[in-house]
Write a protein that holds these residues in place. Sequence first.
Motif, short mmCIF file in Angstrom:
data_model
loop_
_atom_site.label_atom_id
_atom_site.label_comp_id
_atom_site.label_asym_id
_atom_site.label_seq_id
_atom_site.Cartn_x
_atom_site.Cartn_y
_atom_site.Cartn_z
N TYR A 182 38.62 37.34 50.44
CA TYR A 182 39.53 36.71 51.48
C TYR A 182 39.78 36.93 52.34
O TYR A 182 41.48 37.35 52.57
N GLU A 183 39.61 37.62 53.64
CA GLU A 183 39.73 37.29 54.77
C GLU A 183 38.52 37.69 55.56
O GLU A 183 37.96 37.40 55.53
N ARG B 197 35.67 43.26 57.44
CA ARG B 197 36.42 42.99 57.52
C ARG B 197 38.05 43.65 57.14
O ARG B 197 37.12 44.85 56.99
N ASP B 198 39.12 43.89 57.30
CA ASP B 198 39.84 45.05 56.85
C ASP B 198 39.95 45.21 54.79
O ASP B 198 40.51 46.43 55.06
N ARG B 199 39.82 43.52 54.71
CA ARG B 199 39.72 43.98 53.39
C ARG B 199 38.53 43.50 52.38
O ARG B 199 37.54 42.94 52.98
#
Length: 309
Positions: A219-220, A214-216
């Motif tokens: 919480y993504e 995920r991008d981070r």
Amino acid sequence: MIARTKDAAFIAGGTNVVDLMKCGVTSPATLVDITRLPLNSIDADAKRIRIGALVRNSDVAHHPAVVEHFPMLSNAFLAGASPQLRNMATVGGNILQRTRCSYFRDPAAACNKRRPGDGCDAFEGFHRMHAVLGTSDACFATHASDAAVALVALDAIVEIQSVAGSRRISLDEFYALPGETPNVENDLKPGELIVAIEIPHGRAHRHSTYLKVRDRASYEFALVSVAAGLEFDGDRIDEARIALGGVGTIPWRARAAEDALVGTSGDSAFQKAAEIALAHAVPRRDNGFKVELATRAIVRALETVRHGA
């Protein structure tokens, strides 16, 4: 009551339905609070584990039987949302959560899933997060759940109750591909309630993992996720499980890739199996990177299981 009331909906944790009400995507005339129903237990025996629909995501993730026998499921629940949301969200709501497609969540945008026949602004708009597997000309929104990916890989069974009685269906069959009717997302009928999820023990379930890219870091939602499990007979793979998230319109079971692994000695076959899993992908302008990303993620997940890392 739910069967007699038009536009009524169940509510438990409320982490999805309330969110969609705030966006203006849904506006049920009546919300039926089911939080006091006796559906919040986890029962395990030698053949299976049965998880009530109202068990909180965090409770499933940390249950000793889940951690020991179904690590991919524990990992998947822990990869979803935030600790606060995992303490609120329920298992039943998790597998029913709707897509996070930004066009679906914007009432001003054209969306066939929200209004059948309306068109889809995502095809011409920004669609980096969208699906490459199981898509149609009407919709290519991804399914959002992490846990559902692991549950599909584990051959989970959904127990459903209504005033007409109860029935059971495999989670793999429960979800519907978008086709020409993307508004129909699953096999749940009006008035029916998911009461539990049952998972049989399996040889490849215990040696398993869930990898989320995920991008981070938290919480993504997933760009790509992989639920993978392997069982060996000596040096050869005797059974394999692979399911993908972030790339499919539904939690995506890669059965052909699983079959390609059986009888092989492992590492050398992982790349080929990963390519088979993505063989029917339909990449578009912004999401083509997911094909290579998913291929690499599958190999990495299988290597993790193979080497016990």
